[in-house]
Every structure is written in C-alpha cells, then in structure tokens.
Scaffold this motif. Structure first.
Motif, PDB file in Angstrom:
ATOM      1  N   ALA A   1       0.834  -1.209   0.000  1.00  0.00           N
ATOM      2  CA  ALA A   1       0.000   0.000   0.000  1.00  0.00           C
ATOM      3  C   ALA A   1       0.865   1.254   0.000  1.00  0.00           C
ATOM      4  N   LEU A   2       1.968   1.228   0.727  1.00  0.00           N
ATOM      5  CA  LEU A   2       2.864   2.378   0.760  1.00  0.00           C
ATOM      6  C   LEU A   2       3.529   2.603  -0.589  1.00  0.00           C
ATOM      7  N   ALA A   3       3.913   1.525  -1.257  1.00  0.00           N
ATOM      8  CA  ALA A   3       4.534   1.653  -2.574  1.00  0.00           C
ATOM      9  C   ALA A   3       3.509   2.076  -3.631  1.00  0.00           C
ATOM     10  N   TRP A   4       2.303   1.551  -3.529  1.00  0.00           N
ATOM     11  CA  TRP A   4       1.284   1.816  -4.537  1.00  0.00           C
ATOM     12  C   TRP A   4       0.671   3.206  -4.378  1.00  0.00           C
ATOM     13  N   LEU A   5       0.376   3.593  -3.139  1.00  0.00           N
ATOM     14  CA  LEU A   5      -0.318   4.850  -2.891  1.00  0.00           C
ATOM     15  C   LEU A   5       0.624   6.004  -2.570  1.00  0.00           C
TER      16      LEU A   5
ATOM     17  N   TYR B   1      -5.471   0.964   4.631  1.00  0.00           N
ATOM     18  CA  TYR B   1      -5.930   0.200   5.781  1.00  0.00           C
ATOM     19  C   TYR B   1      -6.791  -0.993   5.344  1.00  0.00           C
ATOM     20  N   GLY B   2      -7.552  -0.828   4.284  1.00  0.00           N
ATOM     21  CA  GLY B   2      -8.325  -1.952   3.756  1.00  0.00           C
ATOM     22  C   GLY B   2      -7.421  -3.056   3.229  1.00  0.00           C
ATOM     23  N   LEU B   3      -6.354  -2.667   2.533  1.00  0.00           N
ATOM     24  CA  LEU B   3      -5.389  -3.659   2.056  1.00  0.00           C
ATOM     25  C   LEU B   3      -4.682  -4.344   3.220  1.00  0.00           C
ATOM     26  N   THR B   4      -4.393  -3.592   4.268  1.00  0.00           N
ATOM     27  CA  THR B   4      -3.768  -4.172   5.452  1.00  0.00           C
ATOM     28  C   THR B   4      -4.691  -5.204   6.096  1.00  0.00           C
ATOM     29  N   LEU B   5      -5.955  -4.859   6.215  1.00  0.00           N
ATOM     30  CA  LEU B   5      -6.919  -5.800   6.779  1.00  0.00           C
ATOM     31  C   LEU B   5      -7.020  -7.056   5.927  1.00  0.00           C
TER      32      LEU B   5
END
Length: 90
Positions: free
Chosen positions: A59-63, A72-76
């Motif tokens: 998520a950090l690399a993509w966003l 947070y949705g991806l983390t979940l």
C-alpha cells in the motif's frame, strides 16, 4: 531524525497490522475453539502479522503515502487472508 525516532516511526508503521493480527488470532481461538484447537495462536499471529506487514508495504509503494483508507483496507485483507487459509487447511 535520530535512530530512536526512525525506529519509532517504523514500529508505528507496522503496529496496526500486528495489532489486528493479534485480535483476529484471539477471535479465531475464542469463537471457533473446538474446530481450531490444534491450530496454534502464535502461528495465526505470525502469518497474519507478516501478511499485514506485506500489505502495508504494498500500500505504501502503490499509494505513495500511509494512512489512507484504501491502505488500511489492504492491510486488513493482508491480515485476514493468511489466517483464513490456515483455518481452511486443517
């Protein structure tokens, strides 16, 4: 930024993933204790935490930033999928 500050930022980056992994592992062991009695709590925590950490990095690399709802949705999703796979594998 000194080393202590950098370590604090790193811990806070991965804390939500490991916290949700711990809560999910606890919920699995409490709610479905008969079905998953052979599945170790530590194994659920480890795989959920690793999946969530990987999802945080993706998520950090993509966003290109932290703290978004999509992140947070991806983390979940990263926490839940490995734990779900472990409960199906029995």
């Amino acid at each position: 930024m000194n080393l202590v500050d950098a370590l604090g930022h790193l811990v806070n980056l991965f804390a939500p993933a490991w916290g949700v992994a711990a809560l999910m592992a606890l919920a699995i062991k409490l709610v479905w204790r008969r079905e998953h009695h052979a599945l170790a709590w530590r194994r659920l925590l480890l795989w959920g935490g690793l999946g969530g950490s990987l999802a945080v990095l993706v998520a950090l690399a993509w966003l290109a930033r932290d703290g978004t709802m999509l992140g947070y949705g991806l983390t979940l999703l990263g926490v839940v999928l490995p734990q779900w796979w472990l409960t199906l594998k029995r």
